[in-house]
Structure formats: C-alpha cells, structure tokens
Design a protein around this motif. Structure first.
Motif, short mmCIF file in Angstrom:
data_model
loop_
_atom_site.label_atom_id
_atom_site.label_comp_id
_atom_site.label_asym_id
_atom_site.label_seq_id
_atom_site.Cartn_x
_atom_site.Cartn_y
_atom_site.Cartn_z
N VAL A 134 46.16 50.25 40.33
CA VAL A 134 45.87 51.13 41.45
C VAL A 134 44.36 51.25 41.62
O VAL A 134 43.85 51.28 42.74
N VAL A 135 43.65 51.32 40.50
CA VAL A 135 42.19 51.42 40.52
C VAL A 135 41.59 50.12 39.98
O VAL A 135 42.24 49.38 39.26
N GLN A 136 40.33 49.89 40.35
CA GLN A 136 39.64 48.68 39.91
C GLN A 136 38.34 49.06 39.21
O GLN A 136 37.52 49.79 39.79
N PRO A 137 38.15 48.57 37.98
CA PRO A 137 36.88 48.82 37.29
C PRO A 137 35.69 48.34 38.11
O PRO A 137 35.76 47.30 38.77
N GLY A 138 34.63 49.15 38.10
CA GLY A 138 33.43 48.84 38.86
C GLY A 138 33.46 49.39 40.27
O GLY A 138 32.47 49.27 41.00
#
Length: 166
Positions: free
Chosen positions: A125-129
């Motif tokens: 759901v979320v993306q690092p960076g």
C-alpha cells in the motif's frame, strides 16, 4: 548500514497530526482522506497519545478525522510495513492516500477499540522513499475520545506482550 536502514520503528505519537471534527459526517463525501484534499485552517494541529479533549476539543463526541503525511524510510525497501494503534477511543477507520484500509470496532454493537493493540499491514500500500497521507476517521460515542495511545509505523507487527507468571 546508514542510520535510515537501521531505523525500523517510527513513533508517530511524537509528530503533530491535524484534527477536524465531522459533526455533519461530510468528510467521506468531501474526500478528507485524499492527499489531493489539502487541509485548510479548520484542521487544528494536535498531539495524539492523549484524548482530543485535552487538545482543545472539550465536548467532541461523534466523528472526527486525524491526518498525517509521513515519509516511509527508503531503508525499509523489501520489508513489510505495519501501522500499529495501541488504543483508539472508541472506534476507527484507517485510510492511506484516500483508500480505506480497515475498520476496527463496531458502532451498532458498541464494540470499541479502547484496549485493542492492532497492526495494519501496509506492505504493497505504501512505498519506501515516498510520502503517504494517513487519515483516521474516529468515532467517540461519549466521554473522552480520540487516538489516546501510541501509534507506530514499523517493519514488524505488534506481538503479544511478555507472559507474566502469577
């Protein structure tokens, strides 16, 4: 390893969130959880980890919204990501970038999340960076309300506490 890669837990309780009461329940139709909806001056900065009454909303019952923009550390790439609530008074819905992720508690049966520790899996759901908008729609049916215990974002789900021998 750099410091960012070592960091595996962010205490979101230490950050300034925004809060807006929703007595007419228009937040869903007006898209208050969407990152495209920029909060105006009617959203007030608050601290979580305490009831909203102590943050300037002394008679707030019913629905209200919390919002926080948070960057997922680049060092968390290829790791699971969890958002953990340690108690919300009385129930809540979690949105990330405007997308409903979960509902906890039940208004009809008065099942609350007051003492519930729950980790929501945000992997995929979320993306690092990248920065994501976390929105939490909270309902309080009487008394004190809100996100009154810690909230963390990390690479592990909350586990059961240690056993206590009696």
């Amino acid at each position: 390893l750099d410091r960012e890669a070592e960091q595996r837990l962010l205490d979101l309780t230490e950050r300034a969130w925004l809060l807006k009461p929703d007595p007419e329940e228009v937040g869903l139709t007006e898209g208050w959880a969407s990152p495209a909806r920029v909060p105006d001056a009617s959203w007030k900065p608050v601290r979580i980890g305490r009831h909203w009454e102590s943050e300037g909303f002394p008679s707030l019952d019913q629905w209200a919204w919390y919002r926080l923009a948070v960057e997922i550390p680049e060092g968390w790439r290829d790791r699971p990501v969890y958002l953990t609530f340690h108690g919300v008074d009385d129930l809540y819905e979690l949105y990330v970038d405007g997308r409903l992720i979960a509902r906890r508690g039940d208004l009809a049966t008065r099942q609350d999340t007051f003492n519930e520790v729950y980790s929501h899996a945000l992997t995929g759901v979320v993306q690092p960076g990248r920065t994501h908008v976390i929105a939490v729609r909270v309902h309080d049916w009487y008394g004190a309300g809100g996100i009154f215990r810690p909230v963390t974002l990390g690479t592990a789900a909350a586990g059961p506490g240690p056993s206590v021998l009696k």
